[in-house]
Design a protein around this motif. Structure first.
Motif, PDB file in Angstrom:
ATOM      1  N   GLY A   1       0.799  -1.209   0.000  1.00 37.43           N
ATOM      2  CA  GLY A   1       0.000   0.000   0.000  1.00 37.43           C
ATOM      3  C   GLY A   1       0.837   1.266   0.000  1.00 37.43           C
TER       4      GLY A   1
ATOM      5  N   ASN B   1      -4.933   4.346  -2.383  1.00 37.18           N
ATOM      6  CA  ASN B   1      -4.019   3.204  -2.495  1.00 37.18           C
ATOM      7  C   ASN B   1      -3.096   3.333  -3.705  1.00 37.18           C
ATOM      8  OD1 ASN B   1      -3.131   0.683  -1.398  1.00 37.18           O
ATOM      9  ND2 ASN B   1      -4.189  -0.385  -3.053  1.00 37.18           N
TER      10      ASN B   1
ATOM     11  N   GLU C   1       0.777   6.797   4.073  1.00 36.22           N
ATOM     12  CA  GLU C   1      -0.194   7.890   4.110  1.00 36.22           C
ATOM     13  C   GLU C   1       0.459   9.251   4.336  1.00 36.22           C
ATOM     14  OE1 GLU C   1      -3.476   7.322   6.674  1.00 36.22           O
ATOM     15  OE2 GLU C   1      -4.157   5.467   5.710  1.00 36.22           O
TER      16      GLU C   1
END
Length: 315
Positions: A202, A311, A205
């Motif tokens: 992933g 993602n 963030e």
């Protein structure tokens, strides 16, 4: 090489005691045979070189590594099945079970480039394919000047490498001894074309960078733990499935109307993994120095300061 085959069939509907008027044909068949395969190019048994012009002088360059022990790959095939036709052949088809053993399998064996070449062709081991083939056809509507027919076929294969020579299994992953070649891991007990790749973890963030899973030893416990890393080359490679489909085949439908015919053909595959290099290319970051290119619309959802849950990594 010497290769041979033998087969036999029994037309049951031709027997005097057979009494089923709707059966036009009922056949039981069996065969066994072997074929040789050397479709890997020529001169694989010896080193080859090429001549080139080097500033007006003749130069000889190494081209490919040969293998003096290379020999035929042999496919031994066993088949048993039945063919049938019912109701004036309005419904017809055949079902076959097959068992195919490949011995002395020819394959490209990769080696470290420090040897001066990337690899060579060798008889790396044995493999078994077994499964079922089914073909069905039907005339849905049959008239004097109009006919509508449908045909379907499917194949299911169970594929497995059963033996590798000791020199061709330097690794042992998950209890399967074998070797690496590009993105594939060829090993005893696994299907051919088993993917061995880094696994996507992933997007980070906070930074928007791509992440992959990496395994390393925990200093406190001494156990292997998995954590994400943004360094692709440091990521751990895993067995991630294989390219062999569960079922594949095709189907066709056709119309014949007063001598004019129209048909449509379809192919399908269920199961089996594919690396989508086309999609990967369309998801590359646009470059200002480029005169243009094709990009997938998913790239519009890339990570940004206002889209931190995506993602898809940042550009």
């Amino acid at each position: 090489g010497n290769f041979w085959s033998v087969g036999a069939a029994w037309l049951i509907n031709r027997e005097k005691w057979f009494n089923a008027p709707f059966v036009d044909m009922l056949k039981v068949k069996a065969s066994y045979g072997s074929q040789g395969n050397d479709a890997i190019g020529s001169y694989r048994y010896t080193d080859t070189y090429v001549y080139e012009n080097n500033d007006g002088q003749v130069a000889v360059l190494f081209n490919s590594k040969g293998n003096p022990n290379i020999t035929w790959e042999t496919n031994s095939n066993s088949n048993i099945g039945t063919e049938f036709g019912f109701w004036q052949n309005r419904l017809y088809g055949n079902i076959d079970y097959f068992h195919r053993k490949t011995t002395d399998m020819l394959f490209y064996f990769s080696v470290p480039s420090s040897l001066g070449y990337s690899g060579y062709y060798a008889n790396v081991g044995d493999m078994v394919n077994q499964g079922i083939e089914l073909e069905l056809g039907a005339d849905i509507i049959r008239r004097k000047n109009f006919n509508w027919s449908f045909n379907l076929n499917l194949t299911h294969i169970d594929n497995k490498i059963t033996y590798l020579a000791d020199e061709h299994k330097p690794l042992n992953l998950n209890g399967h001894p074998g070797y690496l070649s590009g993105a594939y891991y060829f090993a005893e007990g696994l299907p051919l074309y088993t993917f061995y790749m880094r696994s996507y973890a992933g997007v980070n963030e906070k930074t928007g960078e791509s992440q992959w899973w990496m395994e390393e030893k925990d200093k406190a416990t001494g156990k292997m733990v998995r954590k994400p890393t943004t360094d692709y080359n440091s990521a751990t490679r895993y067995i991630t499935g294989n390219a062999m489909p569960d079922v594949y085949g095709g189907f066709t439908t056709s119309l014949d109307f007063y001598g004019v015919d129209i048909s449509a053909n379809f192919t399908y595959q269920i199961g089996g993994m594919v690396y989508d290099s086309g999609y990967a290319g369309f998801m590359a970051s646009p470059q200002g120095t480029s005169v243009g290119g094709n990009y997938h619309r998913d790239i519009l959802d890339s990570w940004s300061a206002t889209n931190q849950t995506s993602n898809i990594p940042r550009l």
